[in-house]
Design a protein around this motif. Structure first.
Motif, short mmCIF file in Angstrom:
data_model
loop_
_atom_site.label_atom_id
_atom_site.label_comp_id
_atom_site.label_asym_id
_atom_site.label_seq_id
_atom_site.Cartn_x
_atom_site.Cartn_y
_atom_site.Cartn_z
N PRO A 67 -9.80 -2.60 -2.97
CA PRO A 67 -9.68 -1.28 -2.69
C PRO A 67 -8.41 -0.55 -3.08
N THR A 68 -8.11 0.65 -3.55
CA THR A 68 -6.94 1.42 -3.95
C THR A 68 -6.54 2.32 -2.96
N VAL A 69 -5.58 2.64 -3.07
CA VAL A 69 -4.97 3.99 -2.25
C VAL A 69 -5.85 5.08 -2.60
N ARG A 70 -5.87 5.40 -3.93
CA ARG A 70 -6.62 6.40 -4.36
C ARG A 70 -8.19 6.60 -4.14
N TYR A 71 -8.56 5.40 -3.68
CA TYR A 71 -10.06 5.54 -3.41
C TYR A 71 -10.12 6.21 -1.92
N PHE A 72 -9.42 5.78 -0.98
CA PHE A 72 -9.30 6.16 0.27
C PHE A 72 -8.99 7.56 0.32
N ILE B 53 0.02 8.64 6.24
CA ILE B 53 -0.10 7.46 7.11
C ILE B 53 1.28 6.77 7.22
N LYS B 54 2.14 6.66 6.31
CA LYS B 54 3.35 6.03 6.83
C LYS B 54 4.06 7.10 7.66
N LYS B 55 3.99 8.19 7.92
CA LYS B 55 4.67 9.18 8.97
C LYS B 55 4.00 8.84 10.16
N ASN C 28 -0.47 10.68 -3.06
CA ASN C 28 0.98 10.77 -2.29
C ASN C 28 0.94 11.35 -1.02
N TYR C 29 0.43 12.51 -0.73
CA TYR C 29 0.23 13.23 0.46
C TYR C 29 -0.29 12.10 1.34
N PHE C 30 -1.63 11.60 1.01
CA PHE C 30 -1.99 10.65 1.98
C PHE C 30 -1.31 9.32 2.30
N GLY C 31 -0.49 8.89 1.49
CA GLY C 31 0.44 7.80 1.49
C GLY C 31 1.44 8.18 2.42
#
Length: 305
Positions: free
Chosen positions: A214-219, A234-236, A228-231
Motif C-alpha cells: 500500500p501507498t500513502v496516496r491510496y489511503f 497523521i504525523k502531527k 501531503n496534507y494527510f501525511g
C-alpha cells in the motif's frame, strides 16, 4: 463559456492576465484591487509558486472535480506542476492579495534548500489555511515588507532580503497550519481512525496480493485528502508518518506469518505485496536486524515472553 488555458511559466504571465504592474521579473506582491483586467474562467498550469490571501468569496477554485468554496481570510497556495481551474463570478471584482515567485529566484538561497519542507504547497485547495484576524494581519505585514523591498533600488542585498522575507512569510504559514491541525483535533482523530481501519482491511482482505504494497496516496484518496496534507495530519497526531505506519504494519504481519504458519519466505513476501522476496528480506532485516529465516529460527527456539 470560453475558458483560457494558461501555462504560467513566469510572474509576468500572471501580471498580464490581470493587468498588474511588474516590479521584478521573478517575484511580485499582487493586490487584485489594482487589477485592470478580470478574466472570468481560466485554468492555470503553474510553473511558479503562488500564494493568495482571499479577502472575500468571488468564485470557485477547482482541482479536477473537487471544488473549494473559500471563505473570507483563507490562504490557498500552488507550486510548479499543479493545475487549477478558476471561475470568477460575473460582476464581482475579485479581492485578494498574494505572492508570486519563480523557482529561479530562490536558487542558491536558504529558501531554495528548504522549499520542499513547506508541504502546504502540495495541499489541495479544499485544505486551505483559515486565518484569524490577527494571523491575517501578520501575513499582510509580511507582504508589505516584501513589496517594500521590491520598490527599493536593487543592490547586492536585494535578493537575500527578498527571499528571507518570503521565507518568513512561509514560516508563518507553517505555524498557522500547525495551529489549524490543533484546532481540528476531533476531525483529525476521525481521519486517523479511518486510516487505521483501512490499513487493517488492506492486509486482512488480500488487497496486497492484488494491488501490492500500500501507498500513502491510496489511503489519502480514501479519506479525501491530498497525500501531503494527510501525511502532515497523521504525523502531527501520532509522531509517525503514514509510511512508518505502513512499514510497521508490514513487519508486524510478517512476524505473525513467520511464526504462525509454515509458509515459505517467498509465499509470505507475495502475500504481503512484495514482487520479489529479496525486497521483502531487505525490508524485514532493516527493521528487525534479522532476515526472515533468522527471525523464524530464533523465535522458534527462543520465544519471547
Amino acid at each position: 463559456m470560453k475558458e483560457d488555458f494558461i501555462k504560467m511559466d513566469s510572474v509576468e504571465t500572471y501580471n498580464q492576465l490581470f493587468g498588474l504592474e511588474s516590479l521584478h521579473p521573478l517575484v511580485n506582491v499582487i493586490d487584485l484591487d489594482e487589477a485592470t483586467y478580470f478574466p472570468t474562467h481560466f485554468t492555470i498550469n503553474y510553473g511558479i509558486y503562488a500564494l493568495f490571501l482571499k479577502d472575500t468569496r468571488c468564485g470557485d477554485i477547482r482541482y479536477g472535480k473537487q471544488t473549494y468554496d473559500y471563505q473570507d481570510g483563507t490562504i490557498v497556495s500552488f507550486a510548479p506542476g499543479q493545475v487549477a481551474e478558476t471561475e470568477l463570478q460575473k460582476g464581482v471584482k475579485p479581492k485578494a492579495k498574494g505572492l508570486l515567485f519563480h523557482p529561479d529566484l530562490i536558487k542558491g538561497t536558504s529558501l531554495g534548500q528548504e522549499i520542499k519542507s513547506y508541504s502546504f504547497f502540495a495541499y489541495s485547495s479544499y485544505e486551505a489555511l483559515h486565518l484569524s484576524d490577527e494571523e491575517q494581519n501578520t501575513i499582510l505585514d509580511c507582504l508589505t515588507n516584501i513589496k517594500a523591498e521590491l520598490m527599493h533600488p536593487i543592490d547586492k542585498l536585494s535578493k537575500r532580503l527578498i527571499t528571507r522575507n518570503i521565507q518568513l512569510l512561509l514560516d508563518y504559514c507553517m505555524r498557522f497550519y500547525n495551529r489549524q491541525f490543533e484546532t481540528r483535533k476531533e476531525v483529525n482523530k476521525d481521519v486517523l481512525t479511518r486510516f487505521e481501519s483501512l490499513l487493517d482491511d488492506y492486509f486482512h482482505n488480500g488487497k496486497t496480493q492484488v494491488e501490492g504494497i500500500p501507498t500513502v496516496r491510496y489511503f489519502a484518496e480514501r479519506v479525501f485528502l491530498s497525500p501531503n496534507y494527510f501525511g502532515d495530519l497523521i504525523k502531527k497526531e501520532t509522531g509517525k508518518t503514514p509510511q512508518e505506519y505502513i512499514q510497521n504494519k508490514i513487519i508486524d504481519t510478517a512476524k505473525d506469518l513467520l511464526l504462525g504458519s509454515d509458509k515459505t519466505i517467498t509465499q509470505i513476501a507475495y502475500e504481503l505485496g512484495f514482487q520479489y522476496s529479496q525486497h521483502f528480506n531487505r525490508v524485514f532485516k532493516k527493521h528487525t536486524g534479522h532476515s526472515p529465516n533468522e527471525y523464524r529460527k530464533t523465535q522458534t527456539f527462543y520465544p519471547t515472553a
